[in-house]
Enzyme design. Structure first.
Site: not given
Length: 330
Positions: A269, A293, A297-299
């Site tokens: 994100a 996160a 690699g989620k943010i």
């Protein structure tokens, strides 16, 4: 003790510094003049502690909007239990958010409140006596059991229509078609249906809706079912098709993780704001800060300027302030 010794101890107690910090002065709101609500919110930036985190969150949410980001709003069911339901409904009604991810309890309670209100109660009560009286407690909010009697009847009528042509349906279809039956301008589901905003509910069985689906399958139609993988595909596609994404996570759990996990497919994100009382020290997802996160690699981590913020506070105190500062400040 000699004078030299005293000088040495003084240096330990009051260490000297020639550094002039290039940061704003700590200063709170000046109440001596004419009161201005938005100036009060702006003053949080230099108030310190969680007030400054709230100011950061307001700035980041404004950036989401200026960047025309696809905004995900995730929330747990206690948000809808409280008066924050009306705040969320406002965001949905005004098309300020693009994707909602929530829990089954949120759907349950939004439906009930279209017909029967929840009532203010107390934290410290005789729980056994409440049970005898048919009153359920959510913190200091009371929910009489007759609300669920009404809900069961309403849902059974809805199930007959919903499953009439297709035996297996998705949670987003459930939320959309159910919202279309509701007549309440403060309903999250109604406003989402009216504005074609998808409501994802990965754990649809985790509340009374699940209980009543069980009884419906047992007593009426054993072939009906809920398909979640189609919705997961659609949620991933929301991120892949977006140029920019921003997350506003009110609470944590399944909704928060579905938002950050599906954003992993697009490289993370672009923006994130968390409101949480979760404790990082237990290693749980609910307590995990945005930085964790980033490690998955989620943010995304933008070096130029902060693109995420965590407000460690109870949501009923700060979420309305975030909405006011980021969405309603002229």
């Amino acid at each position: 003790m000699t004078g030299d010794d005293a000088d040495e101890t003084h240096e330990n107690v009051v260490p000297g510094s020639d550094e002039d910090l290039d940061t704003p002065d700590v200063r709170g709101y000046d109440f001596s003049g004419e009161f201005d609500f938005f100036e009060l919110l702006d003053s949080y930036a230099t108030t310190g502690f969680q007030a400054s985190h709230l100011a950061d969150a307001v700035d980041i949410t404004r950036e989401m909007r200026e960047d025309d980001a696809t905004i995900y709003l995730t929330l747990t069911s206690n948000i809808v239990s409280s008066g924050l339901r009306e705040v969320v409904a406002h965001l949905v009604r005004e098309n300020y958010v693009d994707v909602i991810i929530t829990t089954s309890g949120s759907l349950t309670e939004d439906i009930i409140k279209t017909a029967k209100p929840f009532k203010m109660g107390e934290w410290d009560v005789d729980e056994a006596a409440l049970r005898e009286e048919g009153i359920n407690r959510l913190g200091n909010i009371f929910v009489p059991s007759d609300r669920y009697v009404w809900l069961e009847e309403y849902l059974y009528d809805f199930f007959e229509e919903f499953f009439a042509d297709q035996k297996v349906r998705t949670p987003t279809a459930f939320a959309r078609e159910l919202g279309a039956t509701l007549d309440d301008e403060d309903s999250i589901l109604k406003n989402a249906a009216d504005n074609d905003i998808p409501v994802f509910c990965p754990a649809l069985t985790d509340a009374e809706i699940g209980n009543f689906l069980y009884y419906y399958r047992q007593g009426y139609d054993s072939e009906v079912g809920i398909e979640i993988l189609d919705d997961y595909d659609a949620l991933i596609e929301e991120g892949l098709l977006a140029d920019t994404t921003g997350l506003i996570c009110v609470g944590a759990g399944v909704p928060k993780h579905h938002a950050i996990m599906t954003n992993l497919f697009r490289g993370g994100a672009d923006y994130a704001v968390y409101i949480s009382t979760g404790m990082e020290g237990d290693g749980s997802l609910s307590g995990a800060p945005p930085e964790e996160a980033v490690s998955w690699g989620k943010i995304k981590d933008e070096d130029a300027e902060p693109n995420y913020a965590l407000i460690e506070a109870e949501a009923t105190l700060v979420f309305p302030l975030l909405v006011a500062g980021a969405f309603e400040n002229p």
